[in-house]
Design an enzyme around this catalytic site. Structure first.
Site, PDB file in Angstrom:
ATOM      1  N   SER A 183       0.792  -1.224   0.000  1.00 21.06           N
ATOM      2  CA  SER A 183       0.000   0.000   0.000  1.00 21.06           C
ATOM      3  C   SER A 183       0.824   1.272   0.000  1.00 21.06           C
ATOM      4  O   SER A 183       0.330   2.324  -0.426  1.00 21.06           O
ATOM      5  CB  SER A 183      -0.937   0.009   1.216  1.00 21.06           C
ATOM      6  OG  SER A 183      -0.198  -0.048   2.422  1.00 21.06           O
ATOM      7  N   HIS A 211      -5.285  -3.597  -2.765  1.00 18.74           N
ATOM      8  CA  HIS A 211      -4.944  -2.572  -3.751  1.00 18.74           C
ATOM      9  C   HIS A 211      -4.793  -3.129  -5.172  1.00 18.74           C
ATOM     10  O   HIS A 211      -4.426  -2.389  -6.080  1.00 18.74           O
ATOM     11  CB  HIS A 211      -3.661  -1.853  -3.323  1.00 18.74           C
ATOM     12  CG  HIS A 211      -3.792  -1.167  -2.006  1.00 18.74           C
ATOM     13  ND1 HIS A 211      -4.250   0.122  -1.884  1.00 18.74           N
ATOM     14  CD2 HIS A 211      -3.546  -1.604  -0.745  1.00 18.74           C
ATOM     15  CE1 HIS A 211      -4.275   0.458  -0.603  1.00 18.74           C
ATOM     16  NE2 HIS A 211      -3.850  -0.570   0.103  1.00 18.74           N
ATOM     17  N   LYS A 242     -11.934   0.368  -2.028  1.00 21.42           N
ATOM     18  CA  LYS A 242     -10.900   1.004  -2.859  1.00 21.42           C
ATOM     19  C   LYS A 242     -11.391   1.026  -4.311  1.00 21.42           C
ATOM     20  O   LYS A 242     -12.237   1.826  -4.652  1.00 21.42           O
ATOM     21  CB  LYS A 242      -9.573   0.284  -2.652  1.00 21.42           C
ATOM     22  CG  LYS A 242      -9.108   0.381  -1.185  1.00 21.42           C
ATOM     23  CD  LYS A 242      -7.852  -0.366  -0.911  1.00 21.42           C
ATOM     24  CE  LYS A 242      -7.373  -0.137   0.521  1.00 21.42           C
ATOM     25  NZ  LYS A 242      -8.339  -0.625   1.552  1.00 21.42           N
TER      26      LYS A 242
END
Length: 395
Positions: A183, A211, A242
């Site tokens: 990240s 991610h 996300k």
């Protein structure tokens, strides 16, 4: 009061080291262009990689889900809170992301943090050895600590060091735990080699793809799909706050693994299920991610990434070699990093300063987070501001 004084002293120490964190108030929906603390800004801070958080279809899905199921779930998944929306989402996810294992099954969670803690504490325990990458996310670190396993930290992405540690182990149960995309650096874990080690040593490989999900792999199915990995040793964790633009998370693995989590994962059993409207919206997001619009957004994001990489390579500071939407620029000390973030802020650009303990001491950085919602004009504005700041001009 003595107790308050000790906390005030601790806060003053954080201030002296440039480590106190501050919240900002977003007054509009999460997007590339936002109103924050009363000012219009271009945001490079969120993890909304596909620009879906404010998508009209997802807002409509939340409203539809609330109309159908109400505002809350009313209970834990095992005590009345497991709705048709949750069940449908899990079935869809198992089919969408579960190609890495026979008999895939998915289990949904309120947050990625909860999914990581639940998975590690259920699969590991006393007598287990858990091998954790040095740069893993805090939720994996906390899950490892709470598991009561023997935790061994291997140097970041160093598969040779990990192999030596595994060779020296006589533990009956082993877990290799890693982020899929890290990240704060944006680099991808060496998953093919990690999986080979897991299979050789009879270990689980737990991959937190917070991610990567939605962004990497065919149809956005994540980093495991991008590398075409397949093994019953894999336990895959994805999040929906996300690239998916909503909230929540899921663990996807062989059906036996998921059934074990249902029976033993305390962070799943003893908490209220997320609102069904959220699960309903995530299902709508998956339709966008795997469809033509999702592919168009990923293609635009890839172009933005390449343009940003070229921009950062020409800067005074040290970019991290990342091919993902996370584009860090390592500055070094806390004070300089904070000052640079303030300069960007004065230009109407939200480029957050990341400092220890989130990153190692001496590697404080600006974390530029790209979204398919950004335009090349937004990048030009960022590049012009970076040039002025490097030249020492007025912000």
């Amino acid at each position: 009061m003595y107790l308050l004084d000790t906390l005030r002293e601790g806060l003053a120490e954080l201030d002296s080291r440039g480590l106190r964190r501050h919240r900002r108030i977003a007054e509009t929906a999460c997007a590339a262009h936002m109103r924050v603390d009363g000012r219009e800004i271009v945001g490079f801070a969120s993890n909304d990689y596909l620009g879906l958080a404010a998508h009209p279809a997802l807002a409509a899905a939340v409203a539809e889900g609330a109309e159908r199921y109400g505002a809350g779930s009313g209970g834990s998944h095992l005590l009345g809170g497991h709705s048709r929306a949750h069940a449908q989402l899990e079935q869809t996810l198992a089919a969408f992301c579960g190609g890495f294992v026979d008999a895939p099954r998915a289990l949904s969670f309120c947050t990625g943090y909860m999914a990581n803690v639940a998975t590690l504490t259920a699969l590991a325990g006393r007598g287990t050895t858990l091998y954790s990458d040095a740069l893993n996310h805090a939720s994996l670190i906390d899950g490892a600590r709470l598991s009561r396993a023997d935790v061994q930290i291997y140097p970041h992405a160093d598969t040779d060091a990990l192999a030596a540690m595994l060779d020296a182990s006589d533990a009956g149960v082993k877990l290799i735990v890693t982020d899929g995309v890290f990240s704060m650096d944006g680099n991808v874990a060496p998953l093919a080699t990690l999986l080979a080690l897991a299979e050789r040593h009879g270990a689980w490989l737990v991959v937190d793809d917070a991610h990567g999900f939605g962004v990497l792999g065919p149809q956005g199915r994540g980093v495991v799909a991008e590398l075409a990995l397949r093994s019953p040793h894999l336990v895959y964790i994805c999040t929906f706050g996300k690239a998916a633009g909503v909230a929540g998370a899921a663990v996807i693995a062989h059906e036996t693994v998921i059934e074990w989590l249902v029976q033993r994962a305390r962070a799943y059993i003893f908490t209220t299920a997320s609102p069904p409207a959220v699960a309903h919206a995530v299902s709508a997001s998956l339709e966008l991610i795997r469809g033509d619009e999702g592919e168009t957004r990923r293609a635009h994001l890839r172009a933005l990434i390449e343009r940003t990489r070229a921009m950062l390579r020409a800067s005074h500071w040290q970019p991290v070699d990342s091919h993902t939407a996370i584009q860090p620029l390592v500055i070094g000390d806390n004070e300089t990093t904070l000052a640079l973030a303030a300069r960007f802020d004065a230009e109407g650009l939200w480029v957050p300063a990341i400092r220890p303990p989130t990153v190692p001491v001496g590697t404080s950085r600006l974390r530029i987070s790209l979204s398919a919602g950004h335009s090349f004009d937004d990048l030009a504005r960022l590049e012009n501001a970076l040039s002025r700041i490097e030249a020492g001009g007025n912000a």
